[in-house]
Motif scaffolding. Structure first.
Motif, PDB file in Angstrom:
ATOM      1  N   UNK A  43       0.824  -1.334  -0.077  1.00  0.00           N
ATOM      2  CA  UNK A  43      -0.096   0.063  -0.140  1.00  0.00           C
ATOM      3  C   UNK A  43       0.933   1.407  -0.050  1.00  0.00           C
ATOM      4  N   UNK A  44       1.924   1.146   0.459  1.00  0.00           N
ATOM      5  CA  UNK A  44       3.124   2.266   0.700  1.00  0.00           C
ATOM      6  C   UNK A  44       3.522   2.464  -0.886  1.00  0.00           C
ATOM      7  N   UNK A  45       3.731   1.438  -1.725  1.00  0.00           N
ATOM      8  CA  UNK A  45       4.143   1.542  -2.861  1.00  0.00           C
ATOM      9  C   UNK A  45       3.124   2.171  -3.771  1.00  0.00           C
ATOM     10  N   UNK A  46       1.959   1.779  -3.561  1.00  0.00           N
ATOM     11  CA  UNK A  46       0.899   2.456  -4.413  1.00  0.00           C
ATOM     12  C   UNK A  46       0.511   3.948  -3.938  1.00  0.00           C
ATOM     13  N   UNK A  47       0.814   4.234  -2.938  1.00  0.00           N
ATOM     14  CA  UNK A  47       0.481   5.490  -2.243  1.00  0.00           C
ATOM     15  C   UNK A  47       1.873   6.466  -2.938  1.00  0.00           C
ATOM     16  N   UNK A  48       2.979   5.852  -2.961  1.00  0.00           N
ATOM     17  CA  UNK A  48       4.166   6.707  -3.412  1.00  0.00           C
ATOM     18  C   UNK A  48       4.034   6.864  -4.884  1.00  0.00           C
ATOM     19  N   UNK A  49       3.679   5.907  -5.385  1.00  0.00           N
ATOM     20  CA  UNK A  49       3.434   6.005  -7.035  1.00  0.00           C
ATOM     21  C   UNK A  49       2.504   6.689  -7.413  1.00  0.00           C
ATOM     22  N   UNK A  50       1.192   6.848  -6.603  1.00  0.00           N
ATOM     23  CA  UNK A  50       0.333   7.770  -7.113  1.00  0.00           C
ATOM     24  C   UNK A  50       0.692   9.350  -6.782  1.00  0.00           C
ATOM     25  N   UNK A  51       1.550   9.421  -5.691  1.00  0.00           N
ATOM     26  CA  UNK A  51       1.987  10.801  -5.400  1.00  0.00           C
ATOM     27  C   UNK A  51       2.952  11.099  -6.480  1.00  0.00           C
ATOM     28  N   UNK A  52       3.905  10.500  -6.908  1.00  0.00           N
ATOM     29  CA  UNK A  52       4.865  10.837  -8.069  1.00  0.00           C
ATOM     30  C   UNK A  52       4.051  10.839  -9.465  1.00  0.00           C
ATOM     31  N   UNK A  53       3.019   9.774  -9.676  1.00  0.00           N
ATOM     32  CA  UNK A  53       2.374  10.269 -10.843  1.00  0.00           C
ATOM     33  C   UNK A  53       1.357  11.614 -10.711  1.00  0.00           C
ATOM     34  N   UNK A  54       0.933  11.885  -9.823  1.00  0.00           N
ATOM     35  CA  UNK A  54       0.250  13.470  -9.756  1.00  0.00           C
ATOM     36  C   UNK A  54       1.425  14.287  -9.754  1.00  0.00           C
TER      37      UNK A  54
END
Length: 66
Positions: A40-51
């Motif tokens: 879930x941290x990977x998904x959150x970090x990926x979402x923030x980097x994508x944003x």
């Protein structure tokens, strides 16, 4: 003639910058991936980097004139 040279220079710089940015992104992702363990941290970090990329890429390309 100047227009053709300008277009060639534009294409050359665009390919160099795009290749450099992609290589930098891959290097960052391979460095960051083993440091983050829970999924879930990977998904959150990926979402923030994508944003961040969603807003930063057009800004940088606009500043470079692409």
């Amino acid at each position: 003639m100047a227009n053709i040279l300008g277009e060639l220079l534009f294409a050359l710089i665009h390919s160099i910058v795009a290749g450099w940015a992609y290589a930098l992104w891959v290097k960052l992702a391979t460095w960051l991936d083993p440091k983050i363990q829970p999924r879930w941290v990977k998904v959150a970090v990926g979402g923030l980097l994508g944003l961040a990329a969603f807003f930063m890429i057009p800004t940088v390309m606009g500043l470079l004139g692409f």
